[in-house]
Scaffold this active site. Structure first.
Site, PDB file in Angstrom:
ATOM      1  N   HIS A 254       3.758  -2.215   3.211  1.00 36.52           N
ATOM      2  CA  HIS A 254       3.670  -0.853   2.681  1.00 36.52           C
ATOM      3  C   HIS A 254       4.983  -0.500   1.978  1.00 36.52           C
ATOM      4  O   HIS A 254       6.052  -0.749   2.534  1.00 36.52           O
ATOM      5  CB  HIS A 254       3.419   0.159   3.802  1.00 36.52           C
ATOM      6  CG  HIS A 254       2.094   0.000   4.471  1.00 36.52           C
ATOM      7  ND1 HIS A 254       1.852  -0.985   5.402  1.00 36.52           N
ATOM      8  CD2 HIS A 254       0.940   0.703   4.325  1.00 36.52           C
ATOM      9  CE1 HIS A 254       0.596  -0.886   5.810  1.00 36.52           C
ATOM     10  NE2 HIS A 254       0.016   0.119   5.186  1.00 36.52           N
TER      11      HIS A 254
ATOM     12  N   ASP B 121       0.825  -1.210   0.000  1.00 35.67           N
ATOM     13  CA  ASP B 121       0.000   0.000   0.000  1.00 35.67           C
ATOM     14  C   ASP B 121       0.858   1.259   0.000  1.00 35.67           C
ATOM     15  O   ASP B 121       1.950   1.271   0.568  1.00 35.67           O
ATOM     16  CB  ASP B 121      -0.889   0.045   1.246  1.00 35.67           C
ATOM     17  CG  ASP B 121      -2.057  -0.909   1.191  1.00 35.67           C
ATOM     18  OD1 ASP B 121      -2.128  -1.712   0.245  1.00 35.67           O
ATOM     19  OD2 ASP B 121      -2.909  -0.852   2.103  1.00 35.67           O
TER      20      ASP B 121
ATOM     21  N   HIS C  94      -5.238   9.144  -0.047  1.00 36.81           N
ATOM     22  CA  HIS C  94      -5.204   8.294   1.148  1.00 36.81           C
ATOM     23  C   HIS C  94      -6.274   8.723   2.161  1.00 36.81           C
ATOM     24  O   HIS C  94      -6.002   8.938   3.332  1.00 36.81           O
ATOM     25  CB  HIS C  94      -3.813   8.316   1.798  1.00 36.81           C
ATOM     26  CG  HIS C  94      -3.523   7.092   2.622  1.00 36.81           C
ATOM     27  ND1 HIS C  94      -3.711   7.059   3.987  1.00 36.81           N
ATOM     28  CD2 HIS C  94      -3.075   5.854   2.277  1.00 36.81           C
ATOM     29  CE1 HIS C  94      -3.373   5.859   4.446  1.00 36.81           C
ATOM     30  NE2 HIS C  94      -2.991   5.108   3.427  1.00 36.81           N
TER      31      HIS C  94
END
Length: 196
Positions: free
Chosen positions: A163, A22, A77
């Protein structure tokens, strides 16, 4: 189960894990992830922030060129819990336009999405969550613990969340190659989630 109809694990009886990343693309960090995946013959799925795609289009192209799948992670986000449905949907659409890639995959930032937002997105999107959270973003988690969590909870069909961000870099860069080695030695493959 919370939010039935979302993808938490992939249905399979094979030894397969689905790595996901992510928040990218980010210079150096995403590129390091790509090198690590290539050296382990692993495919993954990158849930990209639209604004990062705008800022780093060449890295986004490299992700796709190397055969990984990509998904929408909103343009800025956004937390679904903190935004009304119209603003949230608009931000998802803005990301989709920036990515200009045919993908149905969507992951809500922080895993936070209202049922009403999910209803709006579900006709055209597969909402992908995870069943293994590496915790790589946490400054309170050691790299060793981050690795241990992925090994402890990973199993066939698991969707593992890492991430490709500056905040997660220290833990992710320690845990990722070691996790790939561990499960690779057990005969696992690493595949991307189909975009359609």
């Amino acid at each position: 189960m919370v939010y039935p109809g979302f993808i938490w694990r992939m249905p399979t009886r094979e030894k397969v894990l689905y790595l996901t990343f992510d928040d990218g693309p980010i210079p150096d960090v995403t590129e390091q992830v790509l090198e690590t995946l290539e050296s382990h013959h692993a495919q993954a799925t990158f849930f990209c922030i639209g604004d990062n795609v705008r800022k780093h289009p060449s890295i986004f192209k490299k992700i796709k060129k190397e055969g990984h799948s990509v998904g929408n992670h909103t343009f800025n986000h956004l937390s679904g819990w903190k935004n009304d449905d119209a603003r949230y949907l608009e931000n998802v659409q803005l990301c989709a336009r920036q990515m200009a890639t045919e993908t149905t995959l969507f992951r809500p930032p922080y895993g936070r999405i209202k049922r009403s937002q999910a209803r709006l997105l579900r006709p055209e999107h597969k909402i992908v969550m995870w069943d293994v959270l590496s915790g790589d973003f946490s400054p309170n988690l050691s790299p060793e613990r981050c690795l241990a969590k992925t090994i402890e909870y990973g199993r066939s069909g698991s969707v593992v969340l890492f991430h490709d961000s500056h905040k997660a870099r220290r833990n992710m860069e320690y845990a990722l190659p070691r996790m790939l080695d561990h499960f690779g030695n057990l005969g696992y493959e690493f595949r991307s989630i189909p975009m359609q």
